[in-house]
Structures are given as C-alpha cells and as structure tokens.
Design a protein around this motif. Structure first.
Motif, mmCIF file in Angstrom:
data_model
loop_
_atom_site.group_PDB
_atom_site.id
_atom_site.type_symbol
_atom_site.label_atom_id
_atom_site.label_comp_id
_atom_site.label_asym_id
_atom_site.label_seq_id
_atom_site.Cartn_x
_atom_site.Cartn_y
_atom_site.Cartn_z
ATOM 1 N N TYR A 120 1.632 7.767 7.978
ATOM 2 C CA TYR A 120 1.495 6.983 8.976
ATOM 3 C C TYR A 120 0.548 6.055 9.082
ATOM 4 C CZ TYR A 120 2.839 5.029 13.809
ATOM 5 O OH TYR A 120 3.126 4.220 14.649
ATOM 6 N N GLY A 121 -0.771 6.593 9.119
ATOM 7 C CA GLY A 121 -1.894 5.737 9.333
ATOM 8 C C GLY A 121 -1.969 4.748 8.052
ATOM 9 N N LEU A 122 -1.514 5.043 6.985
ATOM 10 C CA LEU A 122 -1.517 3.946 5.802
ATOM 11 C C LEU A 122 -0.776 2.857 6.344
ATOM 12 C CD1 LEU A 122 -2.793 3.212 3.212
ATOM 13 C CD2 LEU A 122 -0.905 4.492 2.178
ATOM 14 N N GLY A 123 0.434 3.170 6.788
ATOM 15 C CA GLY A 123 1.508 2.239 7.253
ATOM 16 C C GLY A 123 0.926 1.247 8.206
ATOM 17 N N LYS A 124 0.423 1.978 9.270
ATOM 18 C CA LYS A 124 -0.210 0.885 10.298
ATOM 19 C C LYS A 124 -1.631 0.146 9.791
ATOM 20 C CE LYS A 124 -1.235 4.313 13.199
ATOM 21 N NZ LYS A 124 -1.951 4.736 14.541
ATOM 22 N N LEU A 125 -2.329 0.570 8.863
ATOM 23 C CA LEU A 125 -3.072 -0.044 8.014
ATOM 24 C C LEU A 125 -2.524 -1.387 7.275
ATOM 25 C CD1 LEU A 125 -5.876 2.451 6.838
ATOM 26 C CD2 LEU A 125 -6.379 0.529 8.408
ATOM 27 N N ALA A 126 -1.361 -1.230 6.576
ATOM 28 C CA ALA A 126 -0.818 -2.104 5.988
ATOM 29 C C ALA A 126 -0.508 -3.224 6.845
ATOM 30 C CB ALA A 126 0.120 -1.665 5.316
ATOM 31 N N VAL A 127 0.124 -2.812 8.066
ATOM 32 C CA VAL A 127 0.387 -3.876 8.987
ATOM 33 C C VAL A 127 -0.731 -4.365 9.524
ATOM 34 C CG1 VAL A 127 1.605 -4.241 11.152
ATOM 35 C CG2 VAL A 127 2.712 -2.768 9.566
ATOM 36 N N ARG A 128 -1.726 -4.049 9.841
ATOM 37 C CA ARG A 128 -2.826 -4.533 10.294
ATOM 38 C C ARG A 128 -3.597 -5.437 9.280
ATOM 39 N NH1 ARG A 128 -7.767 -4.248 13.208
ATOM 40 N NH2 ARG A 128 -9.583 -4.459 12.173
ATOM 41 N N LEU A 156 0.792 -1.303 -0.106
ATOM 42 C CA LEU A 156 -0.257 -0.085 0.029
ATOM 43 C C LEU A 156 0.801 1.307 -0.056
ATOM 44 C CD1 LEU A 156 -2.618 -1.148 2.556
ATOM 45 C CD2 LEU A 156 -2.942 -0.942 0.182
ATOM 46 N N VAL A 157 2.038 1.307 0.844
ATOM 47 C CA VAL A 157 2.474 2.493 0.799
ATOM 48 C C VAL A 157 3.568 2.888 -0.044
ATOM 49 C CG1 VAL A 157 4.543 3.570 2.528
ATOM 50 C CG2 VAL A 157 2.560 2.063 3.590
ATOM 51 N N ALA A 158 4.050 2.041 -0.601
ATOM 52 C CA ALA A 158 5.195 2.461 -1.662
ATOM 53 C C ALA A 158 4.438 3.006 -3.054
ATOM 54 C CB ALA A 158 6.072 1.449 -2.135
ATOM 55 N N PRO A 159 3.556 2.346 -3.595
ATOM 56 C CA PRO A 159 2.761 2.797 -4.810
ATOM 57 C C PRO A 159 1.921 4.289 -4.455
ATOM 58 C CG PRO A 159 2.137 0.497 -4.314
ATOM 59 C CD PRO A 159 2.884 0.962 -3.212
ATOM 60 N N THR A 160 1.627 4.323 -3.160
ATOM 61 C CA THR A 160 0.973 5.691 -2.804
ATOM 62 C C THR A 160 2.027 6.593 -2.618
ATOM 63 O OG1 THR A 160 -0.703 4.617 -1.604
ATOM 64 C CG2 THR A 160 -0.373 6.704 -1.003
ATOM 65 N N VAL A 161 2.824 6.490 -2.270
ATOM 66 C CA VAL A 161 4.308 7.403 -2.230
ATOM 67 C C VAL A 161 4.746 7.751 -3.522
ATOM 68 C CG1 VAL A 161 6.643 7.758 -1.508
ATOM 69 C CG2 VAL A 161 4.944 6.722 0.143
ATOM 70 N N ARG A 162 4.861 6.722 -4.418
ATOM 71 C CA ARG A 162 5.159 7.111 -5.785
ATOM 72 C C ARG A 162 4.197 7.656 -6.525
ATOM 73 N NH1 ARG A 162 7.536 1.830 -5.344
ATOM 74 N NH2 ARG A 162 5.755 0.729 -6.272
ATOM 75 N N GLY A 163 3.009 7.537 -6.317
ATOM 76 C CA GLY A 163 2.052 8.219 -6.909
ATOM 77 C C GLY A 163 1.666 9.623 -6.516
ATOM 78 N N ALA A 164 2.054 10.023 -5.169
ATOM 79 C CA ALA A 164 2.031 11.409 -4.664
ATOM 80 C C ALA A 164 3.093 12.094 -5.408
ATOM 81 C CB ALA A 164 1.856 11.024 -3.288
ATOM 82 N N VAL A 165 4.286 11.593 -5.108
ATOM 83 C CA VAL A 165 5.064 12.324 -5.633
ATOM 84 C C VAL A 165 5.111 12.581 -7.316
ATOM 85 C CG1 VAL A 165 7.912 12.300 -6.106
ATOM 86 C CG2 VAL A 165 7.083 11.433 -3.710
ATOM 87 N N GLY A 166 4.702 11.615 -8.099
ATOM 88 C CA GLY A 166 4.527 11.792 -9.266
ATOM 89 C C GLY A 166 3.575 12.910 -9.598
ATOM 90 N N THR A 167 2.548 12.886 -8.753
ATOM 91 C CA THR A 167 1.568 14.127 -8.971
ATOM 92 C C THR A 167 1.967 15.401 -8.499
ATOM 93 O OG1 THR A 167 -0.126 12.625 -8.428
ATOM 94 C CG2 THR A 167 -0.707 15.167 -8.140
ATOM 95 N N ILE A 168 2.928 15.557 -7.532
ATOM 96 C CA ILE A 168 3.626 16.694 -7.200
ATOM 97 C C ILE A 168 4.591 17.482 -8.118
ATOM 98 C CG2 ILE A 168 5.229 17.924 -5.458
ATOM 99 C CD1 ILE A 168 4.215 15.685 -3.346
ATOM 100 N N LEU A 169 5.376 16.455 -8.771
ATOM 101 C CA LEU A 169 6.268 16.593 -9.692
ATOM 102 C C LEU A 169 5.980 16.428 -11.071
ATOM 103 C CD1 LEU A 169 9.554 15.628 -7.806
ATOM 104 C CD2 LEU A 169 8.234 17.801 -7.733
ATOM 105 N N ASP A 170 4.837 16.292 -11.391
ATOM 106 C CA ASP A 170 4.341 16.219 -12.678
ATOM 107 C C ASP A 170 4.733 17.449 -13.589
ATOM 108 O OD1 ASP A 170 2.583 15.037 -14.934
ATOM 109 O OD2 ASP A 170 1.285 16.592 -14.672
#
Length: 472
Positions: free
Chosen positions: A246-254, A71-85
C-alpha cells in the motif's frame, strides 16, 4: 426491514479504499487517469476558470502531460515470481488428483490458482477459496478476491459461520447478443450444525433468493462447518490484514502528482514569449498589420522609432526542487521493493550481506509464501472431508528459500581444494554441491557415487589416439 445482500462489514468499508487504490495502480496509467481528480486534483488556477469547457480542456492538458510511474505492477510480478520460482510440493489423495490440471471452473490448474492467490495477497493482502462439488460429482475450488468477500460473522468461538460473497458479473443474452449486468450474491452459513448456501439475485421486483442447499459428504453426513477459507497476508482469519504494498501505491500516486506539476511548469517555461512596445494602440497595430505577430528569418519586423523588443522568459528555478522531490519519492519506493528504479551502486556482495540487505523484503515474501500455501492446504483439506477422503493426506509445502545458492566456478574450485586438503569429508563436499545446485536436490550421496563409478567404468582408460581401450 428487508434483507439487503449488498450490506458490507465495517472492516470491509475501512479497507475498500486501499484495495481500490492498489487495483488502479496495478491497472496502470490509463486507469489512474480515467479516475480524473480522484488521483490528480485540479490546480487552483484551473478551478478559477469560469468557462466549463475551457476549464476541462485545461485540466485534460494538465493530466495528459503527466506520467504515472509503473511501480506497483512490476514489483508484484517480481515478488510473485520470487515466491514461486520453486513451486510448492503438493501431496493429494487420489480423489483430488484431477485438481492438479483443473482446480477451478474457469480452468485454472492448481499451480495457477496458487499463483493467483499469491498475486492477490501482494495486491490487496486478501483472498478467499470456497470448495465445491459440481452436479457431476467433480471437486473444484472457487476463488474470491478481497472486494467480493463483502460481509461475514463468527460464532462464539470466533469461527466463521456466516458469509456473503459478491458474484455479480456480466452475462451474455444469447437471444440478443448483448451483455447485461447480473447482480448476484451467495450467502453461506452454518445453521444448527449444518452448512448450507443460497443465492440472491436482483430482479425487477427486488432481491429474491433460491432455496437453501445443504452440503453433505459422500457418506451422507452433513458438513458441520463453513468450508470457506480466508487467506490474508499473515493468517487465515476473517479480518483483513494490512496491504503489503500500500505504501508503494501511495508513493506512485505522489510521484504522479509531482510529475503533473513538473511537466506543467516545463510546458509553461519551455517556450519564451516575444514582446514589443512603442505602439500607441497595440490592438489596432496588430489589426492593421503594423505590429509583428510571427517569428522567423523570413519575417521582417518594422518597429516605430524608440520601440523595444525582447522575450518574456522564466528561468524556472523551482523546477530543480520539483525534480528532486520526484527523485526522493522514487528512492523511497526502493524500500517497498521497486529496486529497479533506484540508482544503486552495484558491487560484489557476499551471501550474508545479501541476506542482511534483503531481510525485510524476504520476510514479507516468506510470510506470503507460508500463508498462501497454508490457505490452499486448508481449502483442499476441507474439500477432502467433503469427498470422504482423509484430510491429513493433503500437504502443501512451499518454498521459502529465495536466495540464489548457485556456486561460481571459483567457489567450486575452493570447495574441492578444501576436501583435497582434508579440511572436511567427501560427504560434506557433496552436501555443499547439493546446496549450490550442482547436484539435484533429490539425489543422495550414494546415488551420486554410483553414477561416478558407472561413468568411470564406461570411459575406461583413454589411449593416445583418443579411443577407448575398453571398447563399447
């Protein structure tokens, strides 16, 4: 008491667990599983197994069957891609122009460094940049992740005036070809209005420090402030900010833990176990080959008179509840940006509806875009002072418009129709086309009109044969 370079700030200690969790989630399933019980506690039944090897084997099987959701890595990459589009607009004085191609000692361009800053802000909410000048007089920027900024302090005006940076890393011993761990910390401080730094290295005799090196401008004037720039999610202050995902990371562990229990239950209930009775001494019957031990069409079962056979089978009604709990957690992950994992109904939305739906997400992205650009700008301005340049000559302007304004063919037709009907001027129509990305952002109305006029003159009046009367 001897000075300890490894001492950490209390706030660092408070945030370190969340940074560690986010790093492991970014690294993915292999890293999470390598941490064992830190993320997947051992089941009580497994802990009760007395034999250590059998207990570990049972836990390894339990862990191996589980799946950690990426969950975390794709979301980070997508967010950064949006910021730096759309990359930020960076203005530099001539002395800093070489930084566009090589801004760090490991060869990152200025654009790549900005991408790293945005990525780190999404992962840990923190990054640091220390300007420097090489022995050859070349400017550079040194980046530090959150975990490397271990200790700091401020003066009476809350400006940072003391800092400890962890620069420990593996180094190659070329005489042996082996890599060895180097424990090294950089201490930066302002003393009596002069910025200086020294390096601490751990040796067999303990920690030793190099001589203090003071920095001065090209005009031989000492730097009077710490040039290090703290870049956090919301501001440029020394204290860390909350980790955005951080909330997404905790959800991934859950989800990982729920999936471990779910797949364990599937494993235990997927294959029914055959049973047979009617033997006076079952163990002896198995030993003598009287009791059946295998299944199959080629295996004949001969049971004593009055014996019975059947299957021990668990229907697993709790599996549905576990599956629902996993899906609920995945649905909650949508809140933190993992939209690709949600079963959402795709319908046509207007631009305003999209803005309302994505408002919270884009506000976080906008904040990070602004803060990362502001931090990079401040670091470059500090470097400009060091180089004897005008710091105001450095400007970093980020893109903060993350919505797609591209016009559809139907919208283009409607805009032209509105102009033809006299609802608005040609200038207004041009501005709408410019916003809809049909016209380059830097082009003016007058330039577009001139291009249209030039094109019309070149085309001339077409004849019936398809040629041009005007010629070439």
């Amino acid at each position: 008491m001897a000075f300890d370079p490894t001492a950490t700030h209390p706030t660092y200690d408070a945030f370190a667990p969340s940074w560690r969790l986010m790093r492991d989630c970014m690294a993915g399933e292999d890293e999470i599983k390598a941490k064992g019980v830190s993320y997947l506690p051992m089941k009580s039944g497994t802990r009760a197994i007395a034999d250590v090897q059998l207990r570990q084997a049972a836990y390894d099987g339990y862990k191996q069957r589980a799946e950690f959701p990426e969950l975390v890595a794709p979301t980070v990459r997508g967010a950064v891609g949006t910021i730096l589009d759309q990359p930020p607009n960076v203005v530099l004085p001539p002395a800093l122009e070489p930084l566009r191609e090589r801004s760090t000692r490991d060869g990152l361009s200025l654009e790549a460094l900005h991408r790293r800053i945005c990525t780190e802000l999404m992962v840990t909410g923190r990054y640091g940049v220390l300007p420097g000048i090489s022995a050859g007089g070349e400017p550079y920027l040194a980046g530090y992740v959150a975990e490397a900024i271990t200790n700091w302090d401020t003066d009476a005006e809350q400006r940072p005036d003391w800092l400890m940076l962890n620069e420990s890393r593996p180094v190659l011993d070329r005489s042996t070809g082996k890599w060895e761990a180097l424990d090294q910390y950089r201490e930066c401080f302002v003393l009596d209005g002069r910025y200086g730094a020294r390096v601490w290295v751990r040796t067999s005799a303990g920690w030793t420090a190099t001589e203090v090196v003071e920095a001065s401008t090209r005009k031989r004037r000492p730097l009077d402030e710490l040039p290090f720039v703290f870049i956090d999610t919301n501001d440029l202050t020394p204290d860390p900010d909350d980790v955005p995902l951080y909330g997404l990371g905790k959800l991934a562990v859950r989800v990982y833990r729920l999936d471990a229990d779910y797949t364990f239950a599937l494993h235990m209930t997927s294959e029914p176990t055959p049973w047979a009775n009617g033997f006076a001494d079952p163990a002896e019957a198995v030993k003598n080959g009287q009791a059946p031990t295998t299944l199959g069409s080629s295996k004949l079962w001969l049971l004593p008179e009055g014996a019975q056979a059947g299957y021990l089978e668990f229907s697993g009604p709790g599996l549905a509840a576990q599956e629902k709990a996993i899906q609920n957690s995945l649905d909650r992950a949508v809140i933190f940006g993992a939209n690709l994992l949600a079963d959402t109904q795709r319908t046509a939305e207007s631009g305003e509806a999209i803005k309302l739906r994505l408002g919270n997400q884009t506000s976080t992205l906008k904040t990070i875009a602004l803060t990362s650009a502001e931090g990079l700008e401040r670091a470059l301005r500090n470097l400009a002072k060091w180089m004897g340049e005008d710091p105001e000559g450095v400007v970093v302007t980020p893109n903060t418009d993350f919505f797609d304004h591209t016009l559809s063919p139907q919208e283009i037709t409607a805009v032209v129709a509105g102009w033809q009907a006299g609802a608005y001027s040609k200038q207004t129509m041009f501005d709408r086309f410019k916003k809809g990305e049909l016209v380059p952002a830097e082009r003016t109305f007058e330039e577009e009109q001139e291009l249209i006029s030039t094109e019309g003159a070149g085309l001339g009046n077409p004849d019936l044969t398809g040629g041009n009367v005007g010629g070439q």
